[in-house]
Scaffold this active site. Structure first.
Site, short mmCIF file in Angstrom:
data_model
loop_
_atom_site.label_atom_id
_atom_site.label_comp_id
_atom_site.label_asym_id
_atom_site.label_seq_id
_atom_site.Cartn_x
_atom_site.Cartn_y
_atom_site.Cartn_z
N LYS A 173 0.97 -1.28 -0.06
CA LYS A 173 -0.07 -0.06 0.01
C LYS A 173 0.89 1.24 -0.06
O LYS A 173 0.45 2.31 -0.31
CB LYS A 173 -0.96 0.08 1.19
N LYS A 227 -5.15 -9.80 -6.77
CA LYS A 227 -6.41 -9.68 -5.97
C LYS A 227 -7.61 -9.03 -6.30
O LYS A 227 -7.39 -8.02 -6.75
CB LYS A 227 -5.87 -9.42 -4.61
N LYS A 269 -11.20 -3.36 -4.02
CA LYS A 269 -11.96 -2.17 -4.41
C LYS A 269 -11.03 -1.10 -4.98
O LYS A 269 -11.67 -0.17 -5.76
CB LYS A 269 -12.38 -1.53 -3.10
P1 TYM Z 1 -10.89 -5.11 4.06
O1 TYM Z 1 -12.09 -3.97 4.36
O2 TYM Z 1 -9.83 -5.14 2.99
O3 TYM Z 1 -11.51 -6.50 3.32
C1 TYM Z 1 -12.63 -7.11 4.34
C2 TYM Z 1 -12.64 -8.47 4.32
O4 TYM Z 1 -12.60 -9.10 2.94
C3 TYM Z 1 -11.43 -9.98 2.71
N1 TYM Z 1 -11.16 -9.66 1.32
C4 TYM Z 1 -10.90 -10.86 0.60
N2 TYM Z 1 -11.24 -12.23 0.53
C5 TYM Z 1 -10.78 -12.80 -0.38
N3 TYM Z 1 -10.32 -12.31 -1.62
C6 TYM Z 1 -10.33 -11.21 -1.83
N4 TYM Z 1 -10.21 -10.59 -3.01
C7 TYM Z 1 -10.63 -10.25 -0.72
N5 TYM Z 1 -10.57 -8.73 -0.67
C8 TYM Z 1 -10.98 -8.60 0.76
C9 TYM Z 1 -10.47 -9.50 3.64
O5 TYM Z 1 -9.34 -10.42 4.04
C10 TYM Z 1 -11.18 -9.07 4.74
O6 TYM Z 1 -11.42 -10.05 5.75
N6 TYM Z 1 -7.64 -5.06 7.91
C11 TYM Z 1 -8.81 -5.40 7.46
C12 TYM Z 1 -10.12 -4.93 8.26
C13 TYM Z 1 -9.94 -5.09 9.78
C14 TYM Z 1 -10.08 -6.35 10.39
C15 TYM Z 1 -9.74 -5.87 11.74
C16 TYM Z 1 -10.38 -7.54 9.95
C17 TYM Z 1 -9.74 -4.04 10.45
N7 TYM Z 1 -9.64 -4.68 11.91
C18 TYM Z 1 -9.70 -7.06 12.89
C19 TYM Z 1 -10.27 -8.77 10.90
C20 TYM Z 1 -10.37 -8.36 12.33
C21 TYM Z 1 -9.26 -5.01 6.07
O7 TYM Z 1 -8.64 -3.95 5.56
O8 TYM Z 1 -10.18 -5.52 5.29
#
Ligand code: TYM
Length: 336
Positions: free
Chosen positions: A113, A197, A200
């Site tokens: 990032k 991947k 968004k």
């Molecule tokens: P975020 O908002 O990027 O994504 C949310 C969830 O979706 C999953 N995900 C995917 N899984 C499979 N293939 C993909 N292409 C894909 N894109 C997104 C992510 O793995 C995630 O589970 N850091 C985290 C948010 C967060 C969090 C937490 C998660 C903040 N605090 C505590 C678990 C526990 C994030 O940016 O997810």
């Protein structure tokens, strides 16, 4: 022994997509009948990158609506936003003092990032995993459903918990969390490039299926999805180095709750055009009702408000209590 509790978070940064759904939210829904679950809209994580304030506000509701439309029951689960529960930020500061700079520098998501100009990335982006560890551990959660891209952050959460327990001689105070990563498809890939991947932030909308895409758009995106010239294999070995084929087959398997081997048995030897029409049909059947429901819910802001307000109250109560114990362990005094 800790009481089993599930925690996970999703950033409110625009339309959720099939990767979020198959990697995380589908699992959230399955878990709600087995565990006490806490699902957080992580708006403080979102601002580690520049956000338009108006969009951030509306994305909070969009994400809440997406949770409910996907099948999360607001009566069964705690659904809330991170900014409303200050204990997340307070514990994150404590973890900034527990975690080591070297640990942060190893995080691949930070490297990806921050890009080439690391010096110009926000400090928040660097310590992002500490806030994530705080999100989880402020509830003493034991299980965290996420996509594979978050695995390293959960390993760090385990390291922070172990170091805190050890430094303050409070054995077993924080649980050592278990990641719950989907087996059939842990990382949903872009429809345009099977090595990237689904995300968004990818500029081309053709690379992903959004939860709010309509039937025609889904059909068109799947028709155009990249594949190769070989037919579908009958055995898993035949998918080796065929990233796009693996991705489409795994999406189909996951959405229909099937093993990949079973899908290959059904479609082995057939060409992709036949398979793609089946894939579109499955995605449309699962995703379109969610998109319709999101739009419906977005028209009822007071309902969404009431879900979040109720969730905040419940989350804040648990978090405040745990923070009190944490301050006591560390020797911090909080006058009120
Ligand atoms: P975020 O908002 O990027 O994504 C949310 C969830 O979706 C999953 N995900 C995917 N899984 C499979 N293939 C993909 N292409 C894909 N894109 C997104 C992510 O793995 C995630 O589970 N850091 C985290 C948010 C967060 C969090 C937490 C998660 C903040 N605090 C505590 C678990 C526990 C994030 O940016 O997810």
């Amino acid at each position: 022994m800790h009481k089993k509790r599930v925690f996970s978070g999703v950033q409110p940064t625009g339309n959720l997509h099939l990767g979020n759904y198959l990697g995380a939210i589908k699992n959230f829904v399955d878990l709600q009948n087995k565990f006490e679950c806490v699902y957080c809209i992580v708006d403080l994580h979102a601002i580690t990158n520049k956000q338009d304030p108006k969009e951030l506000k509306s994305n909070l509701f969009e994400t809440a609506a997406s949770f409910v439309a996907s099948g999360l029951d607001p009566e069964k689960n705690i659904i809330f936003n991170q900014a409303s529960v200050p204990a997340h930020s307070e514990l994150a500061w404590i973890f900034n003092c527990v975690a080591r700079i070297g640990w942060m520098n190893r995080m691949t998501q930070f490297k990806e990032k921050a890009g080439v100009n690391k010096e110009n990335a926000s400090v928040g982006l660097l310590v992002y995993p500490n806030l994530m560890a705080a999100d989880i551990l402020i509830y003493k959660a034991t299980h965290v459903p996420v996509g594979e891209d978050q695995k390293q952050h959960l390993e760090l959460t385990r390291d922070i918990a172990k170091k805190f327990n050890n430094d303050f001689k409070c054995d077993d105070f924080f649980p050592i969390v278990e990641p719950l990563i989907p087996k059939t498809i842990s990382r949903v890939m872009s429809l345009r490039d099977g090595k990237k991947k689904m995300s968004k932030s990818e500029s081309s909308d053709q690379s992903r299926i959004n939860l709010k895409d309509n039937k025609d758009l889904i059909e068109q995106k799947i028709k155009k999805a990249k594949t190769d010239n070989n037919p579908i294999p009958s055995e898993i070995d035949g998918l080796k180095n065929r990233h796009e084929a693996t991705n489409l087959i795994s999406i189909y398997a996951s959405i229909n709750n099937l093993e990949v081997s079973k899908v290959l048995k059904e479609f082995g030897g057939k060409n992709f055009s036949t398979f793609k029409s089946n894939l579109s049909e499955s995605i449309i059947e699962k995703i379109c009702p969610i998109g319709i429901e999101i739009n419906k819910l977005l028209k009822d802001k007071s309902y969404l408000n009431s879900i979040l307000e109720k969730g905040v109250k419940k989350a804040d109560l648990i978090a405040k209590n745990n923070l009190k114990d944490i301050y006591e362990i560390i020797g911090l005094t909080k006058f009120s």
